[in-house]
Design an enzyme around this catalytic site. Structure first.
Site, mmCIF file in Angstrom:
data_model
loop_
_atom_site.group_PDB
_atom_site.id
_atom_site.type_symbol
_atom_site.label_atom_id
_atom_site.label_comp_id
_atom_site.label_asym_id
_atom_site.label_seq_id
_atom_site.Cartn_x
_atom_site.Cartn_y
_atom_site.Cartn_z
ATOM 1 C CG ASP A 94 -1.749 1.156 1.436
ATOM 2 O OD1 ASP A 94 -1.669 2.104 0.633
ATOM 3 O OD2 ASP A 94 -2.539 1.148 2.404
ATOM 4 C CB ILE A 95 1.486 3.850 -2.576
ATOM 5 C CG1 ILE A 95 2.675 4.749 -2.924
ATOM 6 C CG2 ILE A 95 0.168 4.614 -2.658
ATOM 7 C CD1 ILE A 95 2.705 5.223 -4.355
ATOM 8 C CG ASN A 125 -9.702 13.021 -10.925
ATOM 9 O OD1 ASN A 125 -9.459 14.195 -10.658
ATOM 10 N ND2 ASN A 125 -10.349 12.213 -10.097
ATOM 11 N N GLY A 129 -9.587 3.861 -6.302
ATOM 12 C CA GLY A 129 -8.246 3.293 -6.449
ATOM 13 C C GLY A 129 -7.216 3.935 -5.549
ATOM 14 C CB VAL A 130 -3.583 4.446 -6.027
ATOM 15 C CG1 VAL A 130 -3.453 5.323 -7.250
ATOM 16 C CG2 VAL A 130 -2.419 4.664 -5.081
ATOM 17 C CG ASP A 131 -7.166 10.256 -6.827
ATOM 18 O OD1 ASP A 131 -6.502 10.932 -6.013
ATOM 19 O OD2 ASP A 131 -7.902 10.763 -7.688
ATOM 20 C CB VAL A 146 -10.732 2.988 -13.349
ATOM 21 C CG1 VAL A 146 -11.281 2.335 -12.110
ATOM 22 C CG2 VAL A 146 -10.115 4.324 -13.018
ATOM 23 C CB SER A 171 -2.629 4.315 -16.960
ATOM 24 O OG SER A 171 -2.769 5.694 -17.202
HETATM 25 N N1 AR6 Z 1 -1.397 1.457 -3.001
HETATM 26 C C1 AR6 Z 1 -0.805 1.128 -4.176
HETATM 27 N N2 AR6 Z 1 -1.503 0.875 -5.309
HETATM 28 C C2 AR6 Z 1 -2.847 0.938 -5.249
HETATM 29 C C3 AR6 Z 1 -3.547 1.276 -4.054
HETATM 30 C C4 AR6 Z 1 -2.768 1.554 -2.900
HETATM 31 N N3 AR6 Z 1 -3.324 1.883 -1.756
HETATM 32 N N4 AR6 Z 1 -4.885 1.260 -4.331
HETATM 33 C C5 AR6 Z 1 -5.024 0.907 -5.629
HETATM 34 N N5 AR6 Z 1 -3.794 0.701 -6.179
HETATM 35 P P1 AR6 Z 1 -6.139 3.364 -10.330
HETATM 36 P P2 AR6 Z 1 -5.644 4.745 -12.893
HETATM 37 C C6 AR6 Z 1 -3.437 0.313 -7.550
HETATM 38 O O1 AR6 Z 1 -7.468 2.925 -10.837
HETATM 39 O O2 AR6 Z 1 -5.847 3.508 -13.660
HETATM 40 C C7 AR6 Z 1 -9.095 7.242 -9.900
HETATM 41 O O3 AR6 Z 1 -10.437 7.235 -9.600
HETATM 42 C C8 AR6 Z 1 -4.505 -0.325 -8.415
HETATM 43 O O4 AR6 Z 1 -4.699 -1.679 -8.032
HETATM 44 O O5 AR6 Z 1 -6.063 3.901 -8.953
HETATM 45 O O6 AR6 Z 1 -4.509 5.653 -13.266
HETATM 46 C C9 AR6 Z 1 -8.555 8.606 -10.303
HETATM 47 O O7 AR6 Z 1 -9.273 9.650 -9.676
HETATM 48 C C10 AR6 Z 1 -3.879 -0.179 -9.780
HETATM 49 O O8 AR6 Z 1 -2.945 -1.231 -10.025
HETATM 50 O O9 AR6 Z 1 -5.492 4.514 -11.298
HETATM 51 C C11 AR6 Z 1 -8.705 8.622 -11.782
HETATM 52 O O10 AR6 Z 1 -9.988 9.044 -12.186
HETATM 53 C C12 AR6 Z 1 -3.112 1.137 -9.694
HETATM 54 O O11 AR6 Z 1 -3.080 1.469 -8.303
HETATM 55 C C13 AR6 Z 1 -8.510 7.185 -12.168
HETATM 56 O O12 AR6 Z 1 -8.871 6.401 -11.030
HETATM 57 C C14 AR6 Z 1 -3.727 2.290 -10.445
HETATM 58 O O13 AR6 Z 1 -5.143 2.139 -10.502
HETATM 59 C C15 AR6 Z 1 -7.071 6.875 -12.501
HETATM 60 O O14 AR6 Z 1 -6.987 5.567 -12.993
#
Ligand code: AR6
Length: 217
Positions: free
Chosen positions: A43-44, A57, A65-67, A157, A154
């Site tokens: 977890d980052i 975004n 997600g990570v955001d 989602v 990326s």
């Molecule tokens: N620590 C590390 N990695 C994580 C964590 C965490 N706590 N939580 C999720 N991931 P995503 P995107 C991973 O969807 O594709 C958001 O709603 C996850 O499993 O977070 O760039 C933004 O607001 C995946 O492998 O980012 C944007 O609208 C990776 O982080 C959109 O999603 C990235 O997945 C950005 O989409």
């Protein structure tokens, strides 16, 4: 899978406390052009680094997600900081990055970058993804930061195929890292499956640039 212990880290000559956290389960790393590169499954928001990179975004409005995880850990001031930036400079384009404080996060800074939405690979996605990493490294250099933790931009989602994203991202990091002033560059991968995909690409990209073979803890 077992957590990495401090003893294992020390045996492998990975000396920073960052790498001795119980918060991640697996890691792999190399030293290339004097920079420690690591992939870490975890977890980052727990990363003890100077800056964590958020997959944001265009509105810097928080999300899933990570955001979402970074905003929850950082607190409401992060949203306010993002709003101010967008009011002043407008929406972020894919490939761009901005920096804010980390507020309640362990990391003092957050870099927010917007990755490309995958549209089949013929719409400049690879260039935009590489630009994300470049923009983040440039900001780290400007702020004289020493350690950075990326998320897999990326790969959620936004739908970028994970192996292709790993290849582009790691190639860019290995190419540009040495000019960043950083001494440590990590990528946090959330699940075992994405960690494995990135670790495979890590070995291939390291081999391509003539770096040592990654070791696995
Ligand atoms: N620590 C590390 N990695 C994580 C964590 C965490 N706590 N939580 C999720 N991931 P995503 P995107 C991973 O969807 O594709 C958001 O709603 C996850 O499993 O977070 O760039 C933004 O607001 C995946 O492998 O980012 C944007 O609208 C990776 O982080 C959109 O999603 C990235 O997945 C950005 O989409």
């Amino acid at each position: 899978m077992q957590c990495v212990t401090r003893e294992t880290c020390l045996k492998k000559k990975v000396l920073s406390d960052l790498y001795c956290s119980e918060a991640y389960k697996t890691m792999t790393g190399i030293t290339y052009r004097n920079i420690h590169y690591h992939l870490i499954q975890g977890d980052i928001t727990t990363a003890g680094v100077d800056v964590v990179v958020n997959a944001a975004n265009a509105q810097l409005a928080g999300g899933g997600g990570v955001d979402g995880a970074i905003h929850r850990a950082s607190g409401p001031k992060l949203l306010q900081a993002g709003r101010k930036i967008v009011q002043k400079h407008g929406l972020l384009l894919p490939g761009q990055a901005v920096i804010t404080p980390g507020f309640n996060l362990k990391a003092p800074y957050v870099i927010h970058t917007v990755g490309p939405v995958w549209r089949g690979g013929t719409h400049g996605e690879a260039k935009q993804l590489a630009s994300c990493y470049r923009s983040c490294l440039d900001l780290a250099k400007t702020y004289r930061l020493k350690s950075i933790a990326f998320s897999a931009i990326s790969c959620g989602v936004f739908g970028y195929p994970k192996d292709a994203a790993a290849a582009v991202s790691l190639a860019e990091l290995l190419k540009r890292g040495a000019d960043s002033g950083l001494s440590s560059i990590s990528v946090y991968l959330f699940s075992a499956s994405i960690f494995t995909i990135w670790a495979t690409q890590f070995a291939q990209q390291a081999h391509k640039v003539g770096a040592e073979v990654p070791y696995q803890l």
